[in-house]
Scaffold this motif. Sequence first.
Motif, PDB file in Angstrom:
ATOM      1  N   ASP A   6       0.844  -1.191   0.000  1.00  0.00           N
ATOM      2  CA  ASP A   6       0.000   0.000   0.000  1.00  0.00           C
ATOM      3  C   ASP A   6       0.885   1.248   0.000  1.00  0.00           C
ATOM      4  OD1 ASP A   6      -1.701   2.128   0.496  1.00  0.00           O
ATOM      5  OD2 ASP A   6      -2.661   1.217   2.242  1.00  0.00           O
ATOM      6  N   PRO A   7       0.892   2.011  -1.091  1.00  0.00           N
ATOM      7  CA  PRO A   7       1.734   3.203  -1.153  1.00  0.00           C
ATOM      8  C   PRO A   7       1.464   4.192  -0.025  1.00  0.00           C
ATOM      9  CG  PRO A   7       0.812   2.725  -3.314  1.00  0.00           C
ATOM     10  CD  PRO A   7       0.157   1.799  -2.329  1.00  0.00           C
ATOM     11  N   ASN A   8       0.216   4.310   0.407  1.00  0.00           N
ATOM     12  CA  ASN A   8      -0.104   5.248   1.485  1.00  0.00           C
ATOM     13  C   ASN A   8       0.578   4.843   2.797  1.00  0.00           C
ATOM     14  OD1 ASN A   8      -1.771   6.964  -0.081  1.00  0.00           O
ATOM     15  ND2 ASN A   8      -3.421   5.466   0.086  1.00  0.00           N
ATOM     16  N   GLU A   9       0.573   3.558   3.104  1.00  0.00           N
ATOM     17  CA  GLU A   9       1.251   3.081   4.309  1.00  0.00           C
ATOM     18  C   GLU A   9       2.753   3.283   4.210  1.00  0.00           C
ATOM     19  OE1 GLU A   9       0.350  -0.894   5.639  1.00  0.00           O
ATOM     20  OE2 GLU A   9      -1.767  -0.657   5.120  1.00  0.00           O
ATOM     21  N   LEU A  10       3.301   2.999   3.041  1.00  0.00           N
ATOM     22  CA  LEU A  10       4.737   3.170   2.841  1.00  0.00           C
ATOM     23  C   LEU A  10       5.137   4.635   2.969  1.00  0.00           C
ATOM     24  CD1 LEU A  10       5.131   0.697  -0.124  1.00  0.00           C
ATOM     25  CD2 LEU A  10       6.097   0.410   2.159  1.00  0.00           C
ATOM     26  N   MET A  11       4.338   5.539   2.395  1.00  0.00           N
ATOM     27  CA  MET A  11       4.650   6.964   2.485  1.00  0.00           C
ATOM     28  C   MET A  11       4.548   7.447   3.928  1.00  0.00           C
ATOM     29  SD  MET A  11       3.339   8.560  -1.185  1.00  0.00           S
ATOM     30  CE  MET A  11       1.737   8.892  -0.594  1.00  0.00           C
ATOM     31  N   ALA A  12       3.614   6.913   4.695  1.00  0.00           N
ATOM     32  CA  ALA A  12       3.501   7.265   6.110  1.00  0.00           C
ATOM     33  C   ALA A  12       4.750   6.818   6.870  1.00  0.00           C
ATOM     34  CB  ALA A  12       2.247   6.650   6.715  1.00  0.00           C
ATOM     35  N   ALA A  33      10.658   0.262  -1.731  1.00  0.00           N
ATOM     36  CA  ALA A  33       9.395  -0.278  -2.253  1.00  0.00           C
ATOM     37  C   ALA A  33       8.661   0.765  -3.099  1.00  0.00           C
ATOM     38  CB  ALA A  33       8.513  -0.751  -1.101  1.00  0.00           C
ATOM     39  N   LEU A  34       8.603   1.998  -2.616  1.00  0.00           N
ATOM     40  CA  LEU A  34       7.923   3.065  -3.368  1.00  0.00           C
ATOM     41  C   LEU A  34       8.641   3.349  -4.682  1.00  0.00           C
ATOM     42  CD1 LEU A  34       7.125   5.392  -0.356  1.00  0.00           C
ATOM     43  CD2 LEU A  34       5.410   4.362  -1.878  1.00  0.00           C
ATOM     44  N   GLY A  35       9.967   3.297  -4.662  1.00  0.00           N
ATOM     45  CA  GLY A  35      10.726   3.497  -5.899  1.00  0.00           C
ATOM     46  C   GLY A  35      10.450   2.402  -6.911  1.00  0.00           C
ATOM     47  N   GLN A  36      10.389   1.157  -6.434  1.00  0.00           N
ATOM     48  CA  GLN A  36      10.097   0.040  -7.338  1.00  0.00           C
ATOM     49  C   GLN A  36       8.698   0.152  -7.924  1.00  0.00           C
ATOM     50  OE1 GLN A  36      10.943  -3.386  -4.908  1.00  0.00           O
ATOM     51  NE2 GLN A  36      13.150  -3.105  -5.078  1.00  0.00           N
ATOM     52  N   GLU A  39       6.149   5.206  -7.572  1.00  0.00           N
ATOM     53  CA  GLU A  39       5.062   5.966  -6.955  1.00  0.00           C
ATOM     54  C   GLU A  39       5.356   7.467  -7.031  1.00  0.00           C
ATOM     55  OE1 GLU A  39       1.835   7.141  -5.781  1.00  0.00           O
ATOM     56  OE2 GLU A  39       1.954   4.952  -5.639  1.00  0.00           O
ATOM     57  N   GLN A  40       4.724   8.136  -7.984  1.00  0.00           N
ATOM     58  CA  GLN A  40       4.956   9.563  -8.222  1.00  0.00           C
ATOM     59  C   GLN A  40       4.568  10.443  -7.035  1.00  0.00           C
ATOM     60  OE1 GLN A  40       6.515  10.877 -11.009  1.00  0.00           O
ATOM     61  NE2 GLN A  40       6.941   8.708 -11.382  1.00  0.00           N
ATOM     62  N   ARG A  41       3.579  10.020  -6.267  1.00  0.00           N
ATOM     63  CA  ARG A  41       3.163  10.828  -5.117  1.00  0.00           C
ATOM     64  C   ARG A  41       4.248  10.898  -4.053  1.00  0.00           C
ATOM     65  NH1 ARG A  41      -1.890   8.183  -2.837  1.00  0.00           N
ATOM     66  NH2 ARG A  41      -0.665   6.357  -3.362  1.00  0.00           N
ATOM     67  N   ALA A  42       5.202   9.981  -4.089  1.00  0.00           N
ATOM     68  CA  ALA A  42       6.272   9.955  -3.097  1.00  0.00           C
ATOM     69  C   ALA A  42       7.475  10.806  -3.498  1.00  0.00           C
ATOM     70  CB  ALA A  42       6.716   8.517  -2.843  1.00  0.00           C
ATOM     71  N   VAL A  43       7.480  11.349  -4.701  1.00  0.00           N
ATOM     72  CA  VAL A  43       8.622  12.133  -5.174  1.00  0.00           C
ATOM     73  C   VAL A  43       8.989  13.263  -4.202  1.00  0.00           C
ATOM     74  CG1 VAL A  43       9.395  13.720  -7.003  1.00  0.00           C
ATOM     75  CG2 VAL A  43       8.471  11.462  -7.595  1.00  0.00           C
ATOM     76  N   GLN A  67      14.215   6.039 -10.377  1.00  0.00           N
ATOM     77  CA  GLN A  67      13.233   5.050 -10.825  1.00  0.00           C
ATOM     78  C   GLN A  67      11.919   5.712 -11.226  1.00  0.00           C
ATOM     79  OE1 GLN A  67      13.510   2.662  -7.227  1.00  0.00           O
ATOM     80  NE2 GLN A  67      14.328   0.941  -8.413  1.00  0.00           N
ATOM     81  N   CYS A  68      11.612   6.845 -10.594  1.00  0.00           N
ATOM     82  CA  CYS A  68      10.382   7.586 -10.909  1.00  0.00           C
ATOM     83  C   CYS A  68      10.577   8.542 -12.084  1.00  0.00           C
ATOM     84  CB  CYS A  68       9.913   8.364  -9.682  1.00  0.00           C
ATOM     85  SG  CYS A  68       9.229   7.312  -8.394  1.00  0.00           S
TER      86      CYS A  68
END
Length: 98
Positions: A6-12, A33-36, A39-43, A67-68
């Motif tokens: 879940d990208p939201n959990e990872l970003m948190a 994980a977000l890089g793989q 996930e653009q929202r994590a930039v 990666q993004c």
Amino acid sequence: MSYSNDPNELMATVRDGLGRPDKQDPVIGAIEALGQMKEQRAVPLFKEALGHTNNGTRTRAAVALYQCGDAAGLNALVSWVSQVQGNPRGAVQAIHAL
């Protein structure tokens, strides 16, 4: 260690960890994980992490940015390699990432 898909959990996890100077293992894993996931929202989080005190956090953030598709990641890695005298360990990590 297993990470959520879940990208939201990872970003948190990343947001929480960037405020700490140590104990970065969960943050590093979440950044990876977000890089793989590309996930653009994590930039913005990755860019913030480029200034972290932990070499591993900075390096993983740079790779995740790359990666993004964000050139800031590659630029950071190249810059760190050129600063070998100031931070040899960081330069070695950057070379491995390249």
